[in-house]
Design a protein around this motif. Structure first.
Motif, PDB file in Angstrom:
ATOM      1  N   LEU A  98       0.831  -1.202   0.000  1.00  0.00           N
ATOM      2  CA  LEU A  98       0.000   0.000   0.000  1.00  0.00           C
ATOM      3  C   LEU A  98       0.863   1.250   0.000  1.00  0.00           C
ATOM      4  CD1 LEU A  98      -1.295   0.817   3.540  1.00  0.00           C
ATOM      5  CD2 LEU A  98      -0.104  -1.311   3.108  1.00  0.00           C
ATOM      6  N   GLN A  99       0.338   2.259  -0.659  1.00  0.00           N
ATOM      7  CA  GLN A  99       0.991   3.571  -0.573  1.00  0.00           C
ATOM      8  C   GLN A  99       0.044   4.518   0.148  1.00  0.00           C
ATOM      9  OE1 GLN A  99       3.209   5.093  -3.989  1.00  0.00           O
ATOM     10  NE2 GLN A  99       3.279   3.011  -4.778  1.00  0.00           N
ATOM     11  N   CYS A 100      -1.007   5.001  -0.547  1.00  0.00           N
ATOM     12  CA  CYS A 100      -1.936   5.887   0.155  1.00  0.00           C
ATOM     13  C   CYS A 100      -2.871   5.093   1.053  1.00  0.00           C
ATOM     14  CB  CYS A 100      -2.737   6.720  -0.833  1.00  0.00           C
ATOM     15  SG  CYS A 100      -4.081   5.806  -1.629  1.00  0.00           S
ATOM     16  N   GLY A 101      -3.072   3.826   0.745  1.00  0.00           N
ATOM     17  CA  GLY A 101      -3.910   2.991   1.607  1.00  0.00           C
ATOM     18  C   GLY A 101      -5.402   3.088   1.350  1.00  0.00           C
ATOM     19  N   PHE A 102      -5.790   3.871   0.372  1.00  0.00           N
ATOM     20  CA  PHE A 102      -7.231   4.066   0.171  1.00  0.00           C
ATOM     21  C   PHE A 102      -7.939   2.776  -0.232  1.00  0.00           C
ATOM     22  CE2 PHE A 102     -11.208   5.703  -1.389  1.00  0.00           C
ATOM     23  CZ  PHE A 102     -11.476   6.725  -0.491  1.00  0.00           C
ATOM     24  N   CYS A 103      -7.291   1.992  -1.084  1.00  0.00           N
ATOM     25  CA  CYS A 103      -7.928   0.768  -1.568  1.00  0.00           C
ATOM     26  C   CYS A 103      -7.765  -0.387  -0.599  1.00  0.00           C
ATOM     27  CB  CYS A 103      -7.315   0.366  -2.916  1.00  0.00           C
ATOM     28  SG  CYS A 103      -5.595  -0.177  -2.771  1.00  0.00           S
ATOM     29  N   CYS A 135      -6.632  -0.235  -7.537  1.00  0.00           N
ATOM     30  CA  CYS A 135      -5.613   0.485  -6.788  1.00  0.00           C
ATOM     31  C   CYS A 135      -5.016   1.518  -7.715  1.00  0.00           C
ATOM     32  CB  CYS A 135      -4.517  -0.458  -6.304  1.00  0.00           C
ATOM     33  SG  CYS A 135      -3.182   0.425  -5.473  1.00  0.00           S
ATOM     34  N   ARG A 136      -4.979   2.737  -7.286  1.00  0.00           N
ATOM     35  CA  ARG A 136      -4.498   3.806  -8.170  1.00  0.00           C
ATOM     36  C   ARG A 136      -3.065   4.214  -7.880  1.00  0.00           C
ATOM     37  NH1 ARG A 136      -8.285   4.046 -12.348  1.00  0.00           N
ATOM     38  NH2 ARG A 136      -7.450   1.965 -12.286  1.00  0.00           N
ATOM     39  N   CYS A 137      -2.416   3.607  -6.886  1.00  0.00           N
ATOM     40  CA  CYS A 137      -1.026   4.021  -6.703  1.00  0.00           C
ATOM     41  C   CYS A 137      -0.017   2.902  -6.529  1.00  0.00           C
ATOM     42  CB  CYS A 137      -0.889   5.079  -5.616  1.00  0.00           C
ATOM     43  SG  CYS A 137      -1.772   4.846  -4.107  1.00  0.00           S
ATOM     44  N   THR A 138      -0.291   1.897  -5.721  1.00  0.00           N
ATOM     45  CA  THR A 138       0.736   0.882  -5.501  1.00  0.00           C
ATOM     46  C   THR A 138       0.982   0.037  -6.739  1.00  0.00           C
ATOM     47  OG1 THR A 138       0.002   0.740  -3.226  1.00  0.00           O
ATOM     48  CG2 THR A 138       1.411  -1.015  -3.998  1.00  0.00           C
TER      49      THR A 138
HETATM   50  S1  FES Z   1      -2.672   2.180  -2.150  1.00  0.00           S
HETATM   51 FE1  FES Z   1      -3.453   4.005  -2.960  1.00  0.00          FE
HETATM   52  S2  FES Z   1      -5.111   3.314  -4.131  1.00  0.00           S
HETATM   53 FE2  FES Z   1      -4.182   1.489  -3.587  1.00  0.00          FE
END
Ligand code: FES
Ligand code: FAD
Ligand code: FES
Lengths: 167, 290
Positions: A98-103, A135-138
């Motif tokens: 995870l990066q931002c953790g949103f997903c 997931c939009r970042c990891t």
């Molecule tokens: S960790 Fe950021 S959207 Fe998946």
């Protein structure tokens, strides 16, 4: 017209008077203050709102709170047991999944049912299994590894080395 | 997005549900999986006065074989169809189609009955049911009524169901002899509705003559479409590359796709032809012919 509902959330029974149009995700986040369940798209596409309803992973933005009456809900807050991270939570942490953790909460709830149905999934089965979660970042590689890690741990095996992969 | 206010009823018998439908008439909507209806209500494309949730009614969820007929309860979820061993035997086509419908979470909720009752040519089960010659069972105040699938889809979101009827079961004849079926759709990404989709079921006799052919098309027409001329092109003789090409050509001519974000009309017609060919080959393979 308000409806009275009783829902077991993470093992605790809650009774609430709700409008039929209240979405389950709003009951979880705004009435019960469990904000680990996220709203990404609000259109049943991203999977951020995934929870377990009687053990089945579902998108709580597309279910009415009244439909959960008499049922049991598990959210990300219910995954930690006796202060110990669930193997999936540990797997995500160890594998930089995870990066931002949103997903992440949605991914973990979806993966919970995936591993319950199929304790030893192939990489392809995992990728298909999380096809309703964006997931939009990891990116997905480390998420797949995290689920493999958790699967191994839950089967009582030694998880593979946790060298994160940056692709 | 929040839906307009509505009353919510969750009757526990079919009779009570039908009584509620009679009370509210056009202003009521049945709630099954809710994965077409709730999104539409959130967008306020649908604003029913009353939702009648049928999930508490027993007896609407089953997959069974009875007297040469496969019976699927209307409330059977996509995920149950996807993993049914009974269906794998005669109907691998259900494995093909369910795995292309949305994603695992949506399939945990969406029902077969809802997928048909929605009357949307973009949904995938209608074409499959056309190919399999299904019969839809509707239950209303006067009891059950059997509706042949060819008389079920009327127009955009319109079906033969009356406002006081509930779709309760889908019945499919179990084919005899060498039969194979297959479905595929072209999609832009996992979980997308079809750019074009094709369902095929073929039956052959001992000498290789095609004795039954069903071909249904997804999302290339205002309503789910039976490719009748294509079926005729295959019937009563051995299937050859020439008759397959003919069937593909007819299907691409007889559908009526509209140009949209998924592709131009011309592209979709071309894809229908490609998919008809591929699904005929796959159905033949499963029939044990190739
Ligand atoms: S960790 Fe950021 S959207 Fe998946
Ligand atoms: C993100 C997403 C992607 C999707 N992708 C696909 C896809 O690729 N292919 C596909 O085919 N579908 C797709 N769907 C639709 C999904 O399969 C729906 O679940 C299905 O179309 C409707 O089934 P339901 O049980 O959810 O019906 P509901 O939403 O509950 O009902 C749909 C309509 O049918 C009526 N109805 C329902 N059941 C009955 C009944 N028993 N008797 C009479 N009327 C009834 C309702 O009143 C309503 O008008 C997708 C949905 C989502 C949210
Ligand atoms: S918020 Fe529910 S699927 Fe995106």
């Amino acid at each position: 017209m308000l409806k009275q509902i009783t829902v077991t959330v993470n093992g605790a029974q809650h009774t609430a008077e709700v409008e039929p149009r209240l979405l389950l995700v709003h009951l979880i986040r705004e009435v019960l203050n469990l904000t680990g369940t996220h709203i990404g798209c609000d259109t049943s596409s991203c999977g951020a709102c995934t929870i377990l309803l009687d053990g089945k992973s579902v998108k709580s933005c597309t279910i009415l709170a009244v439909q959960a009456n008499g049922k049991s809900v598990t959210t990300i807050e219910g995954m930690i047991q006796n202060g110990e991270l669930h193997p999936l939570q540990e797997g995500f942490k160890e594998n930089h999944a995870l990066q931002c953790g949103f997903c992440t909460p949605g991914m973990i709830m979806r993966a919970t049912e995936l591993l319950a149905n199929n304790p030893n999934p192939t990489e392809e089965e995992i990728r298909w299994g999380i096809s309703g979660n964006l997931c939009r970042c990891t990116g997905y590689n480390n998420i797949v590894k995290a689920i493999e890690y958790a699967g191994a741990k839950m089967r009582g095996e030694e998880p593979a080395s946790t060298e994160p992969q940056f692709v | 997005m929040i839906a307009q206010s509505f009353n919510y009823e969750a009757p526990d018998t079919l009779a009570k549900a039908i009584a509620l439908l009679q009370k509210y008439g056009d202003e009521a909507k049945i709630l099954s999986g809710g994965h077409s209806l709730i999104p539409m209500m959130k967008l306020r494309f649908a604003t029913p006065e009353c939702l009648i949730d049928i999930n508490d009614i027993p007896g609407l969820s089953h997959i069974k074989e009875e007297g040469g007929v496969l019976k699927i309860g209307a409330l059977t979820r996509e995920a149950e169809v996807e993993h049914s061993d009974l269906l794998k035997k005669h109907f691998p086509i259900f494995g093909d189609v369910t795995k292309l419908i949305a994603d695992p979470q949506v399939r945990n909720r969406g029902t077969l009955g809802g997928n048909l009752a929605h009357g949307d040519a973009a949904n995938d089960h209608p074409a499959v049911m056309l190919a399999l010659n299904a019969t839809v069972i509707a239950t209303g105040p006067d009891g059950e009524r059997a509706i042949p699938i060819d008389e079920f889809f009327f127009g955009f979101y319109m079906t033969a169901l009356q406002p006081d009827e509930i779709l309760t079961e889908i019945q499919i004849p179990i084919p005899e002899g060498n039969t194979g079926n297959a479905y595929h759709k072209l999609e832009r990404k996992v979980g997308d509705y079809a750019t074009a989709g094709v369902a095929v079921q073929l039956t052959l006799d001992q000498s290789g003559n095609c004795t039954a052919a069903g071909i249904g098309l997804t999302n290339v027409n205002p309503t789910p479409l039976r490719a009748a001329r294509s079926e005729q092109a295959l019937l009563g003789k051995p299937i050859t590359e020439a008759s397959i090409a003919e069937a593909a050509q007819y299907a691409s001519e007889d559908c009526s796709p509209s140009s949209d974000l998924r592709g131009s009309e011309e592209y979709k017609r071309a894809m229908v032809a490609v998919l008809v060919k591929r699904m005929i080959h796959k159905a033949l393979e499963r029939a044990g012919v190739k």
